[in-house]
Design a protein around this motif. Structure first.
Motif, PDB file in Angstrom:
ATOM      1  N   ASN A   3       4.464   2.758  10.649  1.00 60.71           N
ATOM      2  CA  ASN A   3       3.443   1.634  10.854  1.00 60.71           C
ATOM      3  C   ASN A   3       2.981   1.882  12.284  1.00 60.71           C
ATOM      4  O   ASN A   3       3.574   2.302  12.930  1.00 60.71           O
ATOM      5  CB  ASN A   3       4.192   0.259  10.646  1.00 60.71           C
TER       6      ASN A   3
ATOM      7  N   ASP B  24      -1.011  -3.892  12.377  1.00 64.16           N
ATOM      8  CA  ASP B  24      -0.787  -4.172  10.821  1.00 64.16           C
ATOM      9  C   ASP B  24      -0.093  -5.674  10.613  1.00 64.16           C
ATOM     10  O   ASP B  24       0.400  -5.993  11.343  1.00 64.16           O
ATOM     11  CB  ASP B  24       0.487  -3.108  10.439  1.00 64.16           C
TER      12      ASP B  24
ATOM     13  N   TYR C  72      -2.231   5.969  10.055  1.00 61.37           N
ATOM     14  CA  TYR C  72      -3.282   5.814   9.322  1.00 61.37           C
ATOM     15  C   TYR C  72      -4.435   6.712  10.120  1.00 61.37           C
ATOM     16  O   TYR C  72      -4.498   7.036  11.230  1.00 61.37           O
ATOM     17  CB  TYR C  72      -4.041   4.400   9.581  1.00 61.37           C
TER      18      TYR C  72
ATOM     19  N   ASP D  77     -10.171  -8.098  11.329  1.00 64.20           N
ATOM     20  CA  ASP D  77      -8.696  -7.351  11.431  1.00 64.20           C
ATOM     21  C   ASP D  77      -8.350  -7.574  12.909  1.00 64.20           C
ATOM     22  O   ASP D  77      -9.026  -7.822  13.780  1.00 64.20           O
ATOM     23  CB  ASP D  77      -9.170  -5.711  11.281  1.00 64.20           C
TER      24      ASP D  77
ATOM     25  N   ASN E 259      -3.985 -13.001   3.914  1.00 66.35           N
ATOM     26  CA  ASN E 259      -3.830 -11.625   3.514  1.00 66.35           C
ATOM     27  C   ASN E 259      -2.147 -11.344   4.038  1.00 66.35           C
ATOM     28  O   ASN E 259      -1.741 -11.818   5.101  1.00 66.35           O
ATOM     29  CB  ASN E 259      -4.287 -10.732   4.570  1.00 66.35           C
TER      30      ASN E 259
ATOM     31  N   ASP F  65      -0.580  -4.410   5.045  1.00 67.87           N
ATOM     32  CA  ASP F  65      -1.410  -3.521   4.339  1.00 67.87           C
ATOM     33  C   ASP F  65      -0.233  -2.729   3.263  1.00 67.87           C
ATOM     34  O   ASP F  65       0.907  -2.644   3.920  1.00 67.87           O
ATOM     35  CB  ASP F  65      -1.624  -2.280   5.285  1.00 67.87           C
ATOM     36  N   ASN F  66      -0.388  -2.477   2.315  1.00 72.62           N
ATOM     37  CA  ASN F  66       0.322  -1.780   1.401  1.00 72.62           C
ATOM     38  C   ASN F  66       1.696  -2.580   1.226  1.00 72.62           C
ATOM     39  O   ASN F  66       2.865  -2.095   1.030  1.00 72.62           O
ATOM     40  CB  ASN F  66       0.547  -0.377   1.715  1.00 72.62           C
TER      41      ASN F  66
ATOM     42  N   ILE G 218      -4.166  -5.676  -0.139  1.00 69.80           N
ATOM     43  CA  ILE G 218      -4.751  -4.622   0.131  1.00 69.80           C
ATOM     44  C   ILE G 218      -3.874  -3.502  -0.018  1.00 69.80           C
ATOM     45  O   ILE G 218      -2.917  -3.303   0.565  1.00 69.80           O
ATOM     46  CB  ILE G 218      -5.469  -4.730   1.190  1.00 69.80           C
TER      47      ILE G 218
ATOM     48  N   THR H  85      -3.888   1.160  -0.398  1.00 78.35           N
ATOM     49  CA  THR H  85      -4.593   2.354  -0.211  1.00 78.35           C
ATOM     50  C   THR H  85      -4.216   3.418  -1.650  1.00 78.35           C
ATOM     51  O   THR H  85      -3.151   3.017  -2.236  1.00 78.35           O
ATOM     52  CB  THR H  85      -4.110   3.262   0.848  1.00 78.35           C
TER      53      THR H  85
ATOM     54  N   TRP I  89      -5.879   4.777   5.101  1.00 77.05           N
ATOM     55  CA  TRP I  89      -7.156   3.974   4.734  1.00 77.05           C
ATOM     56  C   TRP I  89      -8.059   5.043   4.910  1.00 77.05           C
ATOM     57  O   TRP I  89      -9.014   5.376   4.138  1.00 77.05           O
ATOM     58  CB  TRP I  89      -7.093   3.017   5.502  1.00 77.05           C
TER      59      TRP I  89
ATOM     60  N   ASN J 221      -8.245   0.472  -1.769  1.00 73.76           N
ATOM     61  CA  ASN J 221      -9.010   1.478  -0.812  1.00 73.76           C
ATOM     62  C   ASN J 221      -9.315   2.724  -1.046  1.00 73.76           C
ATOM     63  O   ASN J 221      -8.561   3.653  -1.458  1.00 73.76           O
ATOM     64  CB  ASN J 221      -8.257   1.314   0.521  1.00 73.76           C
TER      65      ASN J 221
ATOM     66  N   LYS K 121       7.002  -4.001   2.652  1.00 72.43           N
ATOM     67  CA  LYS K 121       6.575  -2.770   2.164  1.00 72.43           C
ATOM     68  C   LYS K 121       7.612  -1.915   1.539  1.00 72.43           C
ATOM     69  O   LYS K 121       8.774  -2.318   1.379  1.00 72.43           O
ATOM     70  CB  LYS K 121       6.159  -1.830   3.564  1.00 72.43           C
TER      71      LYS K 121
END
Length: 613
Positions: A4, A9, A73, A237, A277, A280-281, A295, A297, A302, A334, A494
């Motif tokens: 991460n 994030d 990423y 973001d 939100n 991520d993932n 969201i 990937t 991404w 994504n 995650k």
């Protein structure tokens, strides 16, 4: 490769904020802004969208000077690869867009069953993927084609019936000398991982950062909302890296130009956003805000990365989609096109597979709301109250094909398969006032999610509590529980981090409320991890009704090396609503354990004598 990027994030930022007393879980909290309803109507109906990360980083594909750059990423390659601005500018100038066709992107989204598209107008690298008058560092001025992909996508989305949305990195810009993140070219800059508190009191850094906002960020937001037609969402973001005052100014700017444009939570916080939100993932989520968006990937990165072959399967993607919808959320998948703008073949195939499922089952996603009944062991549920339908997403065939639909008190008139209304309908009968038994005749018709449509009469009457199963196992994941205490918090959610952590104070606890339909005896098992030595350990209790168990933490090989341990048995005396609580009694290390879930296994007559009650 890093797992991460802290402070870049959303899940990582939430985890740090969640340490504060009074917010043990880092949950998404509602802003209470009723004026969002009109703006959100199309978004709530859509439920499914596409994210696109495309920029100069896509040309590099995770490699710099022949070496794979170690970054979570690929779009962070400028920062992680320590690429100077002047060299990165040369890469940016090579974006020829030879493989980019806006109508093909829109067609791919439509085929997948998606209804909106979020495109990166500017990422952290500062390169504008449109004709910006505020800053010459953009693809139209520097790129060899002179084309404006954002304009082309806006027009293609209009033709294709896809809601056009934009991503804009407002807090971070590695090209501007007064923004955050780039201390390679600008040593006195705010660092990429510097906390907000570390620089807001620094008059020089604060003044310089404000200059970036006035010179670039605010003018570019104004350009995007003025020159490219209606924008469904302006997706911000890293808002945890700006102040409340700055977040408010961004929100007011959006509202002053396009009042109907949605704003996501990462602008700063829920106070300024239309919807929330998670990270991520993030597979496991705490949902306390009714409108939220998850969201994911298709693989790990991404932006496009040559070496990233860790693709999710079509079944995984569809299950993410249905489980998110069952919690009332939207899902965005994504795509990271190659540097030329071409979407690679594997990504296209995954989108096509998702589209094949959506073509048949879209009614169970589009325009639905979250489950009104408890989360069953066999899958999840979505609802359409206007049509008086529940959609039962069967992700795992129950033992013997005996599907118990719990928590529905309304009269049920029919149950049929969604994929084929003419197929023989499964038989069902009432077990009691809240539960139905559906007899599945054979194998499930779909490997990802087979969907039954339950038709009921009148206003929906339902019980949202999980039902304890009299046969097999009932699981209680920690993200479905309520944490109590000053330090106990949920991890990032995650993969491999679906646990509570920082369990470092005696008395902190985690609880679940459930419903039992009959008396029974159950073996209690915990899935947890605990470092050996002095780092973790202690004693804890598991209580339910008048019964309690006490156990010692047995170390595992590491803090995320999870194991399952049976600690004893509990008796449920009869039908009713119960609370299951795990409480730290004595902590003899830095923390008690990282708990992932509790499992209650129904015991047969032969098994019962072996368990102490």
């Amino acid at each position: 490769m890093r797992e991460n990027d802290p402070l870049m994030d959303g899940a990582e930022a939430e985890a740090r904020r969640s340490r504060q007393p009074g917010n043990p879980g880092g949950e998404m909290r509602a802003s209470g802004d009723g004026s969002s309803d009109a703006r959100l109507a199309w978004w709530r109906e859509a439920r499914f969208g596409m994210f696109v990360h495309w920029g100069p980083y896509s040309l590099l594909g995770g490699r710099w000077k022949g070496e794979e750059v170690q970054a979570a990423y690929a779009e962070h390659i400028q920062l992680r690869g320590r690429i100077p601005v002047r060299e990165y500018e040369k890469i940016a100038a090579a974006m020829d867009m030879s493989g980019f066709h806006a109508d093909e992107w829109v067609a791919a989204a439509k085929q997948a069953g998606m209804k909106y598209m979020i495109v990166t107008a500017k990422h952290h690298d500062g390169y504008a993927m449109y004709d910006s008058q505020a800053c010459g560092y953009n693809i139209v001025r520097l790129g060899p084609s002179g084309r404006d992909p954002i304009r082309e996508l806006s027009e293609a989305c209009g033709r294709g019936g896809i809601t056009f949305c934009l991503y804009y990195s407002h807090a971070m810009d590695w090209h501007h000398p007064d923004s955050q993140g780039n201390t390679l070219d600008y040593p006195d800059n705010i660092g990429a991982w510097d906390s907000l508190e570390s620089w807001t009191g620094d008059e020089t850094k604060s003044r310089r950062y404000d200059r970036y906002l006035r010179e670039k960020a605010f003018p570019q937001i104004r350009e995007l909302l003025t020159n490219y037609g209606p924008v469904g969402i302006l997706w911000f973001d890293c808002g945890h890296k700006i102040t409340d005052e700055q977040g408010r100014e961004f929100a007011e700017l959006v509202r002053s130009i396009q009042p109907g444009c949605l704003i996501n939570k990462r602008i700063r916080s829920d106070e300024f956003a239309d919807y929330g939100n998670p990270g991520d993932n993030q597979l496991s989520v705490r949902v306390t805000r009714p409108d939220w968006e998850s969201i994911f990937t298709l693989n790990d990165s991404w932006g496009f990365r040559h070496a990233d072959r860790n693709w999710k399967t079509p079944e995984e993607l569809i299950r993410i989609l249905v489980e998110t919808a069952s919690r009332g959320g939207n899902t965005v998948f994504n795509v990271g096109p190659e540097g030329s703008g071409r979407i690679d073949a594997h990504s296209r195939r995954l989108l096509e597979e998702a589209g094949r499922w959506m073509a048949v089952h879209h009614a169970s996603i589009r325009g639905t709301e979250g489950s009104p009944i408890g989360r069953p062991e066999w899958g999840c549920c979505t609802a359409n109250r206007q049509e008086r339908k529940l959609f039962l997403h069967i992700l795992r065939r129950p033992p013997g094909g005996r599907l118990i639909v719990s928590g529905i008190a309304s009269p049920v008139t029919a149950i049929r398969w969604l994929h084929d209304p003419a197929a023989p309908a499964p038989r069902f009968r009432r077990l009691n006032g809240l539960d139905l038994l559906v007899e599945l005749p054979g194998p499930l018709p779909d490997n990802a999610s087979s969907v039954l449509v339950l038709q009921y009469e009148g206003e929906l009457a339902a019980d949202p509590h999980k039902r304890l199963m009299e046969e097999g196992v009932t699981t209680f994941p920690v993200f479905d529980g309520e944490a109590a205490g000053e330090r106990l918090r949920y991890d990032t959610g995650k993969k491999g981090r679906d646990n509570v952590t920082d369990w470092s104070r005696a008395g902190d606890s985690l609880s679940w409320t459930f419903r039992a339909a009959a008396p029974g005896r159950y073996a209690v098992c915990l899935s947890y991890a605990a470092e050996p030595g002095v780092s973790a350990g202690g004693s804890y209790s598991v209580c339910c009704g008048d019964h309690a168990l006490r156990a010692e933490v047995v170390p595992t090989e590491g803090p995320y090396d999870f194991t399952v341990r049976e600690i004893g048995g509990l008796e449920i005396p009869g039908p009713g609503t119960y609370t299951l609580t795990v409480r730290a009694e004595d902590i003899r290390g830095g923390y008690l354990m990282n708990l992932r879930q509790v499992v209650m296994k129904a015991l047969t007559e032969e098994e019962k004598p072996d368990v102490q009650f």
